[in-house]
Design a protein around this motif. Structure first.
Motif, PDB file in Angstrom:
ATOM      1  N   THR A   1      -6.185  -7.447   1.766  1.00  0.00           N
ATOM      2  CA  THR A   1      -7.472  -9.111   1.198  1.00  0.00           C
ATOM      3  C   THR A   1      -6.872 -10.289   1.175  1.00  0.00           C
ATOM      4  O   THR A   1      -5.930 -10.093   0.272  1.00  0.00           O
TER       5      THR A   1
ATOM      6  N   GLN B   1      -4.099 -12.760  -6.502  1.00  0.00           N
ATOM      7  CA  GLN B   1      -3.978 -11.210  -7.296  1.00  0.00           C
ATOM      8  C   GLN B   1      -2.411 -11.813  -7.432  1.00  0.00           C
ATOM      9  O   GLN B   1      -2.013 -12.436  -8.583  1.00  0.00           O
TER      10      GLN B   1
ATOM     11  N   ILE C   1      -4.131  -3.639 -10.040  1.00  0.00           N
ATOM     12  CA  ILE C   1      -3.639  -4.686 -10.413  1.00  0.00           C
ATOM     13  C   ILE C   1      -4.011  -5.269 -11.408  1.00  0.00           C
ATOM     14  O   ILE C   1      -3.198  -4.892 -12.574  1.00  0.00           O
TER      15      ILE C   1
ATOM     16  N   THR D   1       6.533  -8.606  -1.903  1.00  0.00           N
ATOM     17  CA  THR D   1       5.090  -8.224  -2.225  1.00  0.00           C
ATOM     18  C   THR D   1       5.582  -7.789   0.095  1.00  0.00           C
ATOM     19  O   THR D   1       6.102  -8.349   1.244  1.00  0.00           O
TER      20      THR D   1
ATOM     21  N   ASP E   1       0.900  -0.536   0.260  1.00  0.00           N
ATOM     22  CA  ASP E   1      -0.033   0.043  -0.149  1.00  0.00           C
ATOM     23  C   ASP E   1       0.783   0.964  -0.165  1.00  0.00           C
ATOM     24  O   ASP E   1       1.882   0.748   0.049  1.00  0.00           O
TER      25      ASP E   1
ATOM     26  N   THR F   1      -1.343  -1.299  -3.585  1.00  0.00           N
ATOM     27  CA  THR F   1      -2.760  -2.373  -3.456  1.00  0.00           C
ATOM     28  C   THR F   1      -3.352  -1.261  -2.565  1.00  0.00           C
ATOM     29  O   THR F   1      -4.891  -1.987  -2.596  1.00  0.00           O
TER      30      THR F   1
ATOM     31  N   ASP G   1      -9.864   0.862  -1.511  1.00  0.00           N
ATOM     32  CA  ASP G   1      -8.492  -0.237  -1.469  1.00  0.00           C
ATOM     33  C   ASP G   1      -8.019   0.206  -3.463  1.00  0.00           C
ATOM     34  O   ASP G   1      -9.252   0.690  -4.550  1.00  0.00           O
TER      35      ASP G   1
ATOM     36  N   GLU H   1      -8.215 -11.218  -1.284  1.00  0.00           N
ATOM     37  CA  GLU H   1      -8.488 -11.372  -2.754  1.00  0.00           C
ATOM     38  C   GLU H   1      -7.487 -11.354  -3.596  1.00  0.00           C
ATOM     39  O   GLU H   1      -6.522 -11.067  -4.322  1.00  0.00           O
ATOM     40  N   GLN H   2      -6.032 -10.312  -2.560  1.00  0.00           N
ATOM     41  CA  GLN H   2      -4.918  -9.421  -3.244  1.00  0.00           C
ATOM     42  C   GLN H   2      -4.165 -10.502  -3.093  1.00  0.00           C
ATOM     43  O   GLN H   2      -2.954 -10.753  -3.866  1.00  0.00           O
TER      44      GLN H   2
ATOM     45  N   SER I   1      -7.294  -2.546  -5.389  1.00  0.00           N
ATOM     46  CA  SER I   1      -7.628  -4.580  -5.705  1.00  0.00           C
ATOM     47  C   SER I   1      -7.963  -4.315  -7.035  1.00  0.00           C
ATOM     48  O   SER I   1      -7.678  -5.539  -8.319  1.00  0.00           O
TER      49      SER I   1
ATOM     50  N   LEU J   1      -0.359  -6.919   2.435  1.00  0.00           N
ATOM     51  CA  LEU J   1      -1.566  -6.618   1.655  1.00  0.00           C
ATOM     52  C   LEU J   1      -3.355  -7.273   2.182  1.00  0.00           C
ATOM     53  O   LEU J   1      -2.793  -8.324   2.817  1.00  0.00           O
TER      54      LEU J   1
END
Length: 276
Positions: free
Chosen positions: A82, A88, A58, A77, A9, A37, A53, A84-85, A55, A80
């Motif tokens: 979520t 991804q 991405i 990374t 983020d 993110t 957000d 979902e992320q 997402s 993150l």
């Protein structure tokens, strides 16, 4: 020049995540590409922050890069937000990884024996899967305990740390490194295990009696930058541990008494000297 993609983020005010990773890795002489993110007005130590957000951005960004045939020497990374992320990211690793790409995962989700408020055990399980796709993972002891279903302890010995590393190794990463490890009074540092050589690595420096937001991001970013400059992962961990501790010490001397992040901008000269 090496090229790193960092995915986490952006806190517009505050020193953490991308606002640490981008300047630190760039200053180390490595091209730094960002994939945000989320965008926050400040980091979460401030009250009343705003958050957006990202997402839904991405995959379109990733697809554009694929069309442009962009390649990365490392993908790093951090936080993150979520499940979902995380999903991804696992797909992005497959799309961009080749034999020479370093995958570096900092599974940011917990500290001091507790998960961060936004996360649950389902998130922990998915983060463990992300770690399985990595070359190097750098959880703290709390995060490692959650991912391996091991009891968290405030006081421990080297045997406890080795057992935790053994369980982390079963997740699948090539190298597992525990951060914030204290093996003797007044010391802190890292302990890691290389699944290919079967070797352990321990590095301890003097504990600095202070806590700042974003120091984990400074550590991880320094590690990635050092490895892109040709250092081994063990050398990079030592450089990062020393640099993080030194930066905290310098911040403590600041008469303005900053509370929301460390003065990493002031310690770039020393960091660059360590790379020589």
């Amino acid at each position: 020049m090496k090229r790193v993609l960092t995915i986490q983020d952006i806190s517009c005010l505050g020193k953490c995540s991308i606002t640490v990773a981008l300047p630190v890795i760039s200053a180390m002489g490595v091209e730094t590409v960002i994939l945000p993110t989320a965008v926050l007005s400040t980091h979460t130590m401030f009250e009343g922050f705003t958050v957006k957000d990202l997402s839904d951005q991405i995959d379109p960004i990733k697809e554009h890069w694929l069309k442009e045939k962009v390649e990365f020497d490392a993908i790093y990374t951090g936080y993150l937000g979520t499940i979902e992320q995380i999903d991804q990211m696992r797909k992005l690793f497959k799309d961009f990884k080749n034999d020479d790409t370093l995958i570096f995962v900092d599974p940011v989700m917990a500290d001091n024996g507790k998960l961060y408020p936004a996360f649950d055990m389902e998130y922990v399980k998915e983060n463990a899967k992300l770690c399985a796709d990595a070359d190097i993972i750098v959880p703290n002891i709390t995060e490692a305990c959650f991912m391996t279903d091991m009891e968290y302890k405030e006081s421990y010995d080297e045997a406890y740390v080795k057992e935790l590393l053994a369980r982390l190794d079963k997740l699948g990463a090539k190298v597992s490194v525990l951060t914030g490890v204290s093996l003797s009074e007044g010391k802190t540092g890292v302990m890691g295990y290389d699944s290919q050589t079967k070797d352990y690595f321990v590095y301890q420096n003097d504990r600095v009696d202070a806590s700042y937001h974003g120091t984990g991001d400074l550590f991880s970013s320094t590690c990635v930058g050092a490895m892109m400059r040709g250092k081994t992962w063990q050398e990079a961990m030592q450089i990062a541990a020393d640099h993080t501790a030194h930066t905290i010490e310098i911040t403590l001397k600041n008469p303005a008494k900053p509370w929301y992040g460390v003065d990493f901008e002031a310690t770039f000269p020393e960091l660059l000297e360590k790379l020589k």
